[in-house]
Design a protein around this motif. Structure first.
Motif, PDB file in Angstrom:
ATOM      1  N   ARG A  92       0.835  -1.216   0.000  1.00  7.13           N
ATOM      2  CA  ARG A  92       0.000   0.000   0.000  1.00  7.13           C
ATOM      3  C   ARG A  92       0.864   1.259   0.000  1.00  7.13           C
ATOM      4  O   ARG A  92       0.544   2.248  -0.672  1.00  7.13           O
ATOM      5  CB  ARG A  92      -0.942  -0.008   1.207  1.00  7.13           C
ATOM      6  CG  ARG A  92      -1.962  -1.131   1.193  1.00  7.13           C
ATOM      7  CD  ARG A  92      -3.054  -0.908   2.225  1.00  7.13           C
ATOM      8  NE  ARG A  92      -2.554  -0.768   3.584  1.00  7.13           N
ATOM      9  CZ  ARG A  92      -2.331  -1.777   4.423  1.00  7.13           C
ATOM     10  NH1 ARG A  92      -2.557  -3.024   4.011  1.00  7.13           N
ATOM     11  NH2 ARG A  92      -1.906  -1.552   5.644  1.00  7.13           N
ATOM     12  N   ARG A  93       1.951   1.220   0.768  1.00  7.31           N
ATOM     13  CA  ARG A  93       2.829   2.391   0.839  1.00  7.31           C
ATOM     14  C   ARG A  93       3.476   2.658  -0.512  1.00  7.31           C
ATOM     15  O   ARG A  93       3.552   3.811  -0.968  1.00  7.31           O
ATOM     16  CB  ARG A  93       3.895   2.164   1.915  1.00  7.31           C
ATOM     17  CG  ARG A  93       4.806   3.369   2.141  1.00  7.31           C
ATOM     18  CD  ARG A  93       5.654   3.195   3.397  1.00  7.31           C
ATOM     19  NE  ARG A  93       6.495   2.003   3.332  1.00  7.31           N
ATOM     20  CZ  ARG A  93       6.287   0.898   4.044  1.00  7.31           C
ATOM     21  NH1 ARG A  93       5.242   0.812   4.860  1.00  7.31           N
ATOM     22  NH2 ARG A  93       7.109  -0.129   3.927  1.00  7.31           N
ATOM     23  N   ILE A  94       3.952   1.621  -1.171  1.00  6.94           N
ATOM     24  CA  ILE A  94       4.576   1.783  -2.490  1.00  6.94           C
ATOM     25  C   ILE A  94       3.570   2.330  -3.491  1.00  6.94           C
ATOM     26  O   ILE A  94       3.852   3.273  -4.244  1.00  6.94           O
ATOM     27  CB  ILE A  94       5.156   0.445  -2.976  1.00  6.94           C
ATOM     28  CG1 ILE A  94       6.360   0.047  -2.103  1.00  6.94           C
ATOM     29  CG2 ILE A  94       5.571   0.529  -4.442  1.00  6.94           C
ATOM     30  CD1 ILE A  94       6.849  -1.360  -2.345  1.00  6.94           C
ATOM     31  N   HIS A  95       2.364   1.763  -3.485  1.00  7.11           N
ATOM     32  CA  HIS A  95       1.338   2.223  -4.424  1.00  7.11           C
ATOM     33  C   HIS A  95       0.973   3.691  -4.202  1.00  7.11           C
ATOM     34  O   HIS A  95       0.626   4.404  -5.161  1.00  7.11           O
ATOM     35  CB  HIS A  95       0.086   1.359  -4.289  1.00  7.11           C
ATOM     36  CG  HIS A  95       0.226   0.003  -4.898  1.00  7.11           C
ATOM     37  ND1 HIS A  95      -0.706  -1.001  -4.726  1.00  7.11           N
ATOM     38  CD2 HIS A  95       1.190  -0.534  -5.701  1.00  7.11           C
ATOM     39  CE1 HIS A  95      -0.321  -2.077  -5.374  1.00  7.11           C
ATOM     40  NE2 HIS A  95       0.826  -1.817  -5.977  1.00  7.11           N
ATOM     41  N   SER A  96       1.041   4.141  -2.969  1.00  6.87           N
ATOM     42  CA  SER A  96       0.629   5.523  -2.672  1.00  6.87           C
ATOM     43  C   SER A  96       1.543   6.546  -3.322  1.00  6.87           C
ATOM     44  O   SER A  96       1.147   7.708  -3.508  1.00  6.87           O
ATOM     45  CB  SER A  96       0.590   5.735  -1.157  1.00  6.87           C
ATOM     46  OG  SER A  96       1.899   5.737  -0.601  1.00  6.87           O
ATOM     47  N   PHE A  97       2.775   6.138  -3.683  1.00  7.50           N
ATOM     48  CA  PHE A  97       3.726   7.074  -4.280  1.00  7.50           C
ATOM     49  C   PHE A  97       3.763   7.003  -5.802  1.00  7.50           C
ATOM     50  O   PHE A  97       4.391   7.850  -6.434  1.00  7.50           O
ATOM     51  CB  PHE A  97       5.139   6.789  -3.750  1.00  7.50           C
ATOM     52  CG  PHE A  97       5.322   7.100  -2.297  1.00  7.50           C
ATOM     53  CD1 PHE A  97       5.230   8.401  -1.827  1.00  7.50           C
ATOM     54  CD2 PHE A  97       5.578   6.084  -1.390  1.00  7.50           C
ATOM     55  CE1 PHE A  97       5.397   8.684  -0.473  1.00  7.50           C
ATOM     56  CE2 PHE A  97       5.748   6.357  -0.041  1.00  7.50           C
ATOM     57  CZ  PHE A  97       5.652   7.664   0.417  1.00  7.50           C
ATOM     58  N   LEU A  98       3.117   6.010  -6.385  1.00  7.80           N
ATOM     59  CA  LEU A  98       3.297   5.752  -7.813  1.00  7.80           C
ATOM     60  C   LEU A  98       2.093   6.185  -8.633  1.00  7.80           C
ATOM     61  O   LEU A  98       0.945   6.068  -8.203  1.00  7.80           O
ATOM     62  CB  LEU A  98       3.559   4.258  -8.044  1.00  7.80           C
ATOM     63  CG  LEU A  98       4.790   3.668  -7.352  1.00  7.80           C
ATOM     64  CD1 LEU A  98       4.913   2.192  -7.682  1.00  7.80           C
ATOM     65  CD2 LEU A  98       6.059   4.426  -7.748  1.00  7.80           C
ATOM     66  N   GLY A  99       2.381   6.659  -9.833  1.00  7.95           N
ATOM     67  CA  GLY A  99       1.333   7.024 -10.776  1.00  7.95           C
ATOM     68  C   GLY A  99       1.767   6.676 -12.186  1.00  7.95           C
ATOM     69  O   GLY A  99       2.901   6.276 -12.426  1.00  7.95           O
ATOM     70  N   ALA A 100       0.853   6.828 -13.118  1.00  2.74           N
ATOM     71  CA  ALA A 100       1.136   6.565 -14.531  1.00  2.74           C
ATOM     72  C   ALA A 100       0.458   7.643 -15.368  1.00  2.74           C
ATOM     73  O   ALA A 100      -0.493   8.291 -14.916  1.00  2.74           O
ATOM     74  CB  ALA A 100       0.654   5.181 -14.938  1.00  2.74           C
ATOM     75  N   THR A 101       0.950   7.798 -16.581  1.00  2.00           N
ATOM     76  CA  THR A 101       0.416   8.819 -17.481  1.00  2.00           C
ATOM     77  C   THR A 101      -0.090   8.179 -18.758  1.00  2.00           C
ATOM     78  O   THR A 101       0.623   7.395 -19.393  1.00  2.00           O
ATOM     79  CB  THR A 101       1.496   9.860 -17.830  1.00  2.00           C
ATOM     80  OG1 THR A 101       1.988  10.457 -16.622  1.00  2.00           O
ATOM     81  CG2 THR A 101       0.942  10.938 -18.748  1.00  2.00           C
ATOM     82  N   ALA A 106      -2.785  12.315 -21.713  1.00  2.00           N
ATOM     83  CA  ALA A 106      -1.916  12.946 -20.721  1.00  2.00           C
ATOM     84  C   ALA A 106      -2.509  12.884 -19.320  1.00  2.00           C
ATOM     85  O   ALA A 106      -2.017  13.548 -18.400  1.00  2.00           O
ATOM     86  CB  ALA A 106      -1.594  14.385 -21.101  1.00  2.00           C
ATOM     87  N   GLU A 107      -3.547  12.088 -19.136  1.00  2.00           N
ATOM     88  CA  GLU A 107      -4.132  11.930 -17.806  1.00  2.00           C
ATOM     89  C   GLU A 107      -3.122  11.266 -16.876  1.00  2.00           C
ATOM     90  O   GLU A 107      -2.474  10.289 -17.225  1.00  2.00           O
ATOM     91  CB  GLU A 107      -5.391  11.062 -17.879  1.00  2.00           C
ATOM     92  CG  GLU A 107      -5.974  10.744 -16.502  1.00  2.00           C
ATOM     93  CD  GLU A 107      -6.927   9.556 -16.513  1.00  2.00           C
ATOM     94  OE1 GLU A 107      -7.511   9.256 -15.454  1.00  2.00           O
ATOM     95  OE2 GLU A 107      -7.059   8.919 -17.579  1.00  2.00           O
ATOM     96  N   ARG A 108      -3.016  11.788 -15.663  1.00  2.36           N
ATOM     97  CA  ARG A 108      -2.166  11.209 -14.638  1.00  2.36           C
ATOM     98  C   ARG A 108      -3.062  10.509 -13.609  1.00  2.36           C
ATOM     99  O   ARG A 108      -4.040  11.099 -13.141  1.00  2.36           O
ATOM    100  CB  ARG A 108      -1.346  12.297 -13.960  1.00  2.36           C
ATOM    101  CG  ARG A 108      -0.333  11.796 -12.929  1.00  2.36           C
ATOM    102  CD  ARG A 108       0.843  11.142 -13.584  1.00  2.36           C
ATOM    103  NE  ARG A 108       1.825  10.691 -12.578  1.00  2.36           N
ATOM    104  CZ  ARG A 108       2.871   9.943 -12.853  1.00  2.36           C
ATOM    105  NH1 ARG A 108       3.092   9.540 -14.108  1.00  2.36           N
ATOM    106  NH2 ARG A 108       3.717   9.578 -11.910  1.00  2.36           N
ATOM    107  N   TYR A 109      -2.741   9.278 -13.278  1.00  2.30           N
ATOM    108  CA  TYR A 109      -3.567   8.542 -12.321  1.00  2.30           C
ATOM    109  C   TYR A 109      -2.686   7.679 -11.427  1.00  2.30           C
ATOM    110  O   TYR A 109      -1.551   7.349 -11.773  1.00  2.30           O
ATOM    111  CB  TYR A 109      -4.601   7.676 -13.047  1.00  2.30           C
ATOM    112  CG  TYR A 109      -4.012   6.649 -13.995  1.00  2.30           C
ATOM    113  CD1 TYR A 109      -3.689   5.365 -13.573  1.00  2.30           C
ATOM    114  CD2 TYR A 109      -3.793   6.974 -15.341  1.00  2.30           C
ATOM    115  CE1 TYR A 109      -3.161   4.428 -14.455  1.00  2.30           C
ATOM    116  CE2 TYR A 109      -3.259   6.052 -16.223  1.00  2.30           C
ATOM    117  CZ  TYR A 109      -2.949   4.777 -15.774  1.00  2.30           C
ATOM    118  OH  TYR A 109      -2.404   3.856 -16.637  1.00  2.30           O
ATOM    119  N   GLY A 110      -3.206   7.325 -10.281  1.00  2.00           N
ATOM    120  CA  GLY A 110      -2.469   6.523  -9.326  1.00  2.00           C
ATOM    121  C   GLY A 110      -2.594   5.045  -9.610  1.00  2.00           C
ATOM    122  O   GLY A 110      -3.676   4.568  -9.986  1.00  2.00           O
ATOM    123  N   VAL A 111      -1.507   4.323  -9.406  1.00  2.92           N
ATOM    124  CA  VAL A 111      -1.562   2.874  -9.657  1.00  2.92           C
ATOM    125  C   VAL A 111      -2.346   2.155  -8.569  1.00  2.92           C
ATOM    126  O   VAL A 111      -2.694   0.977  -8.718  1.00  2.92           O
ATOM    127  CB  VAL A 111      -0.151   2.273  -9.769  1.00  2.92           C
ATOM    128  CG1 VAL A 111       0.619   2.925 -10.893  1.00  2.92           C
ATOM    129  CG2 VAL A 111       0.604   2.381  -8.449  1.00  2.92           C
TER     130      VAL A 111
END
Length: 315
Positions: A92-101, A106-111
């Motif tokens: 959960r901690r790792i996922h909270s820092f990561l996103g994708a585009t 160009a939408e940015r969203y969290g993994v």
């Protein structure tokens, strides 16, 4: 989770315990084939696979990623409750820092979006359960439903609300039907496909890749649902042929003594048996009858015995 007190005489069985279907099923060696199938299936969700490609060293450390996933599954299945909760917290901690585009919008969203976590979870559970059953492991319909229900605990660990996660085969099938319009074979999914078919290895291991890994990857691919074959654009043998190959492969792998297979790092099963005693030994014979699985997650199963390691093709 178990609500029984943990004492010196009753060590912590973890989130599932030897009384669960999950405990028995996850010890089977075809889980490695099931894990590769899960990767193939997960890669067909464009947003999910984009998150993997953009946030990991998948190209250079795909083996490490596969082993880390296997270690996570082993920890939450056979580790203590504390170890499982800590593993979930790390994810959960790792996922909270990561996103994708999205490269188009160009939408940015969290993994860690619930929809993406749910896709990854369902693809894994469908792959694990499907390959286990098709390879002959005696998981009946009621036990299959129980397995899906039990693994809402693993969904909780990665941040999902268990109430929003499929709890039986009907709900899981309905989920896949609803998500199919979102699936596609993208450049990222084809990159995963290419890696799984021919992963980079040192020259000395190239013969083993040709002799062993390609067979595993081909069988994992063949066990995908027909719509996945259509999206990837590569045909596969018919279901009955795949069932026979899965059963034959599973039976061959099961001829390797359990304790030898379980020596592979990090040895979760052997550690669990040392903690809980020999009666906690996973064995497929314990799945043969409806009464073989006892009181539920967190219940230590007593008694021991031999097991059969060869199964017939289902159907």
């Amino acid at each position: 989770m178990s609500d029984r007190p943990r004492t010196a005489d009753r060590p912590d069985p973890g989130l599932f315990g030897p009384g669960s279907v999950t405990w028995q099923a996850h010890a089977d060696p075809v889980m490695w084939i099931a894990g590769v199938r899960a990767l193939y299936l997960q890669a067909l969700h464009p947003r999910a696979v984009r998150g993997v490609i953009q946030n990991s060293d998948f190209r250079r450390d795909a083996w490490g990623r596969l082993l880390r996933t296997a270690s996570f599954v082993g920890t939450i299945t056979y580790g203590t409750t504390e170890a499982a909760e800590q593993a979930g917290a790390r994810v959960r901690r790792i996922h909270s820092f990561l996103g994708a585009t999205d490269p188009v919008t160009a939408e940015r969203y969290g993994v860690g979006e619930p929809a993406l976590l749910l896709w990854v979870h369902c693809a894994e559970i469908d792959s694990y359960l499907g390959v286990l059953r098709r390879s002959g492991v005696p998981i009946g319909d009621a036990q299959a439903d129980r397995y899906i229900d039990e693994n809402r605990e693993s969904a909780r660990l990665v941040g999902l609300d268990p109430a929003e996660v499929p709890a039986d085969r009907a709900a899981l099938a309905a989920y896949f039907e609803s998500v199919r319009p979102e699936l596609a074979a993208t450049a990222e999914s084809r990159e995963v496909d290419a890696f799984l078919r021919r992963p980079p290895v040192p020259a000395v291991l190239a013969p083993a890749r040709a002799a062993l890994w390609r067979q595993v990857a081909a069988l994992a691919y063949a066990s995908l649902p027909p719509y996945a074959h259509e999206l990837y654009g590569r045909p596969a043998p018919g279901p009955e042929t795949v069932n026979r190959r899965l059963t034959a492969t599973g039976n061959a792998l099961r001829c390797i003594p359990d304790r030898l297979r379980w020596q592979l790092p990090p040895g979760h099963i052997l550690k669990a048996m040392a903690r809980l005693g020999p009666g906690s030994r996973p064995a497929p014979y314990k799945l043969r009858t409806p009464d073989a699985i006892l009181d539920g997650p967190g219940t230590v199963q007593r008694g021991d015995g031999g097991d059969s390691t060869r199964w017939r093709t289902p159907g």
